[in-house]
Design a protein around this motif. Structure first.
Motif, PDB file in Angstrom:
ATOM      1  N   GLU A 361       0.830  -1.200   0.000  1.00 40.00           N
ATOM      2  CA  GLU A 361       0.000   0.000   0.000  1.00 40.00           C
ATOM      3  C   GLU A 361       0.869   1.257   0.000  1.00 40.00           C
ATOM      4  N   GLN A 362       1.956   1.240   0.792  1.00 43.79           N
ATOM      5  CA  GLN A 362       2.856   2.388   0.835  1.00 43.79           C
ATOM      6  C   GLN A 362       3.530   2.613  -0.512  1.00 43.79           C
ATOM      7  N   ILE A 363       3.919   1.528  -1.162  1.00 39.53           N
ATOM      8  CA  ILE A 363       4.583   1.652  -2.466  1.00 39.53           C
ATOM      9  C   ILE A 363       3.633   2.228  -3.512  1.00 39.53           C
ATOM     10  N   VAL A 364       2.388   1.744  -3.534  1.00 38.39           N
ATOM     11  CA  VAL A 364       1.409   2.227  -4.507  1.00 38.39           C
ATOM     12  C   VAL A 364       1.069   3.697  -4.238  1.00 38.39           C
ATOM     13  N   LYS A 365       0.900   4.072  -2.987  1.00 36.87           N
ATOM     14  CA  LYS A 365       0.612   5.470  -2.654  1.00 36.87           C
ATOM     15  C   LYS A 365       1.746   6.394  -3.081  1.00 36.87           C
ATOM     16  N   ALA A 366       2.971   5.863  -3.087  1.00 33.37           N
ATOM     17  CA  ALA A 366       4.137   6.668  -3.473  1.00 33.37           C
ATOM     18  C   ALA A 366       4.314   6.743  -4.989  1.00 33.37           C
ATOM     19  N   GLY A 367       3.482   6.022  -5.744  1.00 32.84           N
ATOM     20  CA  GLY A 367       3.585   6.064  -7.198  1.00 32.84           C
ATOM     21  C   GLY A 367       4.138   4.810  -7.830  1.00 32.84           C
ATOM     22  N   GLY A 368       4.450   3.799  -7.032  1.00 37.11           N
ATOM     23  CA  GLY A 368       4.932   2.538  -7.580  1.00 37.11           C
ATOM     24  C   GLY A 368       3.789   1.663  -8.073  1.00 37.11           C
ATOM     25  N   GLN A 369       4.126   0.584  -8.724  1.00 39.00           N
ATOM     26  CA  GLN A 369       3.128  -0.357  -9.239  1.00 39.00           C
ATOM     27  C   GLN A 369       3.379  -1.725  -8.635  1.00 39.00           C
ATOM     28  N   VAL A 370       2.303  -2.363  -8.154  1.00 35.86           N
ATOM     29  CA  VAL A 370       2.395  -3.692  -7.553  1.00 35.86           C
ATOM     30  C   VAL A 370       1.365  -4.593  -8.224  1.00 35.86           C
ATOM     31  N   TYR A 371       1.812  -5.749  -8.690  1.00 38.83           N
ATOM     32  CA  TYR A 371       0.938  -6.726  -9.336  1.00 38.83           C
ATOM     33  C   TYR A 371       1.059  -8.065  -8.623  1.00 38.83           C
ATOM     34  N   TYR A 372      -0.004  -8.861  -8.716  1.00 30.24           N
ATOM     35  CA  TYR A 372       0.001 -10.218  -8.185  1.00 30.24           C
ATOM     36  C   TYR A 372      -0.303 -11.194  -9.308  1.00 30.24           C
ATOM     37  N   MET A 373       0.402 -12.307  -9.329  1.00 23.48           N
ATOM     38  CA  MET A 373       0.055 -13.383 -10.248  1.00 23.48           C
ATOM     39  C   MET A 373      -1.022 -14.215  -9.570  1.00 23.48           C
ATOM     40  N   VAL A 374      -2.246 -14.137 -10.094  1.00 22.19           N
ATOM     41  CA  VAL A 374      -3.403 -14.709  -9.407  1.00 22.19           C
ATOM     42  C   VAL A 374      -4.124 -15.697 -10.311  1.00 22.19           C
ATOM     43  N   ASN A 375      -5.049 -16.433  -9.717  1.00 23.43           N
ATOM     44  CA  ASN A 375      -5.841 -17.426 -10.422  1.00 23.43           C
ATOM     45  C   ASN A 375      -7.325 -17.183 -10.166  1.00 23.43           C
ATOM     46  N   ASP A 376      -8.143 -17.351 -11.231  1.00 19.79           N
ATOM     47  CA  ASP A 376      -9.601 -17.273 -11.106  1.00 19.79           C
ATOM     48  C   ASP A 376     -10.080 -15.938 -10.551  1.00 19.79           C
ATOM     49  N   ARG A 377      -9.473 -14.867 -10.999  1.00 14.43           N
ATOM     50  CA  ARG A 377      -9.961 -13.551 -10.636  1.00 14.43           C
ATOM     51  C   ARG A 377     -10.318 -12.834 -11.939  1.00 14.43           C
ATOM     52  N   GLN A 378     -11.619 -12.551 -12.120  1.00 16.76           N
ATOM     53  CA  GLN A 378     -12.130 -11.984 -13.373  1.00 16.76           C
ATOM     54  C   GLN A 378     -11.799 -12.906 -14.545  1.00 16.76           C
ATOM     55  N   ASP A 379     -12.084 -14.210 -14.336  1.00 12.27           N
ATOM     56  CA  ASP A 379     -11.888 -15.237 -15.362  1.00 12.27           C
ATOM     57  C   ASP A 379     -10.431 -15.413 -15.764  1.00 12.27           C
ATOM     58  N   ALA A 380      -9.504 -14.977 -14.920  1.00  5.48           N
ATOM     59  CA  ALA A 380      -8.081 -15.137 -15.233  1.00  5.48           C
ATOM     60  C   ALA A 380      -7.560 -16.440 -14.643  1.00  5.48           C
ATOM     61  N   HIS A 381      -6.542 -16.990 -15.269  1.00  2.02           N
ATOM     62  CA  HIS A 381      -5.850 -18.169 -14.755  1.00  2.02           C
ATOM     63  C   HIS A 381      -4.366 -17.842 -14.701  1.00  2.02           C
ATOM     64  N   ASP A 382      -3.752 -18.057 -13.544  1.00  2.00           N
ATOM     65  CA  ASP A 382      -2.326 -17.760 -13.466  1.00  2.00           C
ATOM     66  C   ASP A 382      -1.548 -18.771 -14.295  1.00  2.00           C
ATOM     67  N   ARG A 383      -0.391 -18.327 -14.759  1.00  2.00           N
ATOM     68  CA  ARG A 383       0.372 -19.145 -15.695  1.00  2.00           C
ATOM     69  C   ARG A 383       1.155 -20.243 -15.003  1.00  2.00           C
ATOM     70  N   TYR A 384       1.526 -20.017 -13.751  1.00  2.00           N
ATOM     71  CA  TYR A 384       2.358 -20.976 -13.035  1.00  2.00           C
ATOM     72  C   TYR A 384       1.707 -21.292 -11.692  1.00  2.00           C
TER      73      TYR A 384
END
Length: 452
Positions: A361-384
């Motif tokens: 949260e601190q990184i995103v508020k400071a202007g950074g970008q944070v992503y998660y490799m996730v599964n089954d979120r909005q019909d997505a499937h993680d690759r690994y």
């Protein structure tokens, strides 16, 4: 004698080889050309009219014998190319039990393992009962392509469009096959690849089917041990150290799901893997600086020094990020205009900790970008199954590759003069241009929200 003599003349003239044509009455065609061959006999000429069909070609032969006598007949087709060219095009991957609703992302990969270009126009893919005729696309030596049922569904799962589609025309930029809509059965099928003249170029059997002619032994099965399910798996051929398919023996042992092969087998693959790009080992010989840092002794200090020195960009790919001092240092760099991009595992053992939630949260508020490799979120499937890399890239000039995540245990920040917490780990930092370039390519591919 007439047919044999014409075949001999055509071969001597260098017009190629002879092979049977399909039933002219059942396949629409168009006249291509006429040519005259001298049969080296008095008052005798041969006029050939070539008709190009969906499955090959047909030749109408008209022979003048003199005195107004003309004989006509249909000959086997004559090709200007060697009909055996392309025998080294392989069916190299099959995606059949898919994620998409209605399995519109079914796909087949073709790979040219031969030494010359192969034009695939009028080649035929079959699922055992239906046939799709390929469009005018070519494969260079060592290259592969994907043909899918629907291009948009395939792109949603794989992150890139296919090279052709055999179902609905979902993408005008992607050429369509002609003929039938293939259906890759989840229970099993026999997939064949044929040249325009019907010559069998490759055959693959998977699932619960009777092995066809040209295939030896049991069909291919997905690797389902160790908790892997069949759904979503891409069956693919074993690859050599160059990233090319191994020699074809028309057996299940050619494929990476082979459960009996402890080295090259027992493997799975899922959509979105950039397997062909990163499979070959990457070896460079370069002059460079190397730093080996040890956890828990000095890894925290080394990582912090490089974070604080970064002026342009910091990219991090890891399992978790739970070191508060390192997290705050990343936020500080982002606040000062450094491009901070982070990719983390979306389902680590025990779940995402409150500490990591606060740090990101601190990184995103400071202007950074944070992503998660996730599964089954909005019909997505993680690759690994898990993102388990530990990789940091500083200003696109120095890369850290190590065994430890930024956590309190692996990178403790306490005063170490009287002992310390933590566990043993090691990391290598280098400015070797080739290694940095490889790490940059890997990070750019993994952290690519536009395609994955």
């Amino acid at each position: 004698m007439f047919l044999r003599r014409v075949s001999e003349v055509l071969r001597q003239a260098g017009h190629g080889s002879v092979w049977p044509a399909p039933d002219r009455s059942r396949v629409p065609g168009r006249r291509l050309a006429e040519m005259i061959c001298d049969l080296r006999r008095p008052v005798m000429a041969l006029v050939l009219t070539t008709w190009l069909l969906a499955g090959g070609a047909l030749v109408l032969a008209q022979i003048s014998l003199g005195d107004g006598i003309t004989a006509r007949g249909y000959l086997p087709a004559v090709l200007s190319e060697d009909p055996l060219a392309g025998r080294e095009v392989r069916i190299s991957a099959i995606y059949y039990d898919t994620y998409a609703p209605g399995e519109k992302d079914e796909a087949i990969q073709l790979w040219n393992v031969g030494p010359r270009d192969v034009r695939l126009k009028w080649w035929q893919l079959s699922d055992g009962s239906r046939v799709a005729v390929l469009p005018d696309i070519s494969l260079s030596p060592g290259q592969f392509l994907w043909c899918a049922r629907e291009a948009t569904a395939f792109a949603a799962e794989f992150g890139h469009p296919p090279d052709c589609e055999w179902g609905a025309d979902t993408d005008p930029a992607i050429p369509n096959t002609q003929g039938n809509v293939l259906r890759l059965s989840n229970s099993g099928a026999v997939i064949t690849l044929r040249a325009p003249n019907g010559t069998l170029m490759d055959v693959v059997a998977y699932g619960e089917v009777t092995p066809p002619s040209g295939w030896e032994g049991a069909p291919i099965k997905p690797y389902t041990d160790a908790g892997f399910g069949a759904e979503g798996q891409v069956l693919y051929r074993k690859l050599d150290q160059r990233g090319q398919p191994l020699p074809d023996t028309d057996r299940a042992q050619d494929w990476a799901s082979d459960s009996e092969d402890l080295l090259a087998g027992r493997r799975v693959r899922y959509p979105g893997w950039d397997l062909e790009a990163f499979w070959p080992p990457y070896v460079v010989t370069e002059t460079a600086y190397l730093t080996v840092t040890i956890a828990p002794d000095n890894m925290f200090e080394t990582v912090m020094a490089h974070i604080q020195a970064a002026q342009e960009s910091i990219a991090f790919e890891g399992y978790v990020l739970e070191s508060v001092p390192i997290g705050l240092a990343l936020a500080e760099r982002a606040r000062n205009g450094v491009d901070v991009r982070i990719l983390l595992e979306g389902a680590p053992a025990g779940g995402i900790s409150d500490t990591q939630r606060w740090i990101t949260e601190q990184i995103v508020k400071a202007g950074g970008q944070v992503y998660y490799m996730v599964n089954d979120r909005q019909d997505a499937h993680d690759r690994y199954r898990y993102l388990h890399a530990k990789l940091m890239l500083f200003d696109d000039r120095v890369v850290l590759i190590g065994s430890e995540n930024p956590t309190r245990d692996s990178m403790p920040s306490d005063d170490k003069r009287n002992g310390t917490l933590g566990r043993r780990g090691v990391a290598l930092l280098t400015d070797a241009p080739g290694v940095v370039a490889r790490a940059r390519a890997l990070l750019a591919t993994d952290l690519d929200p536009a395609h994955h």
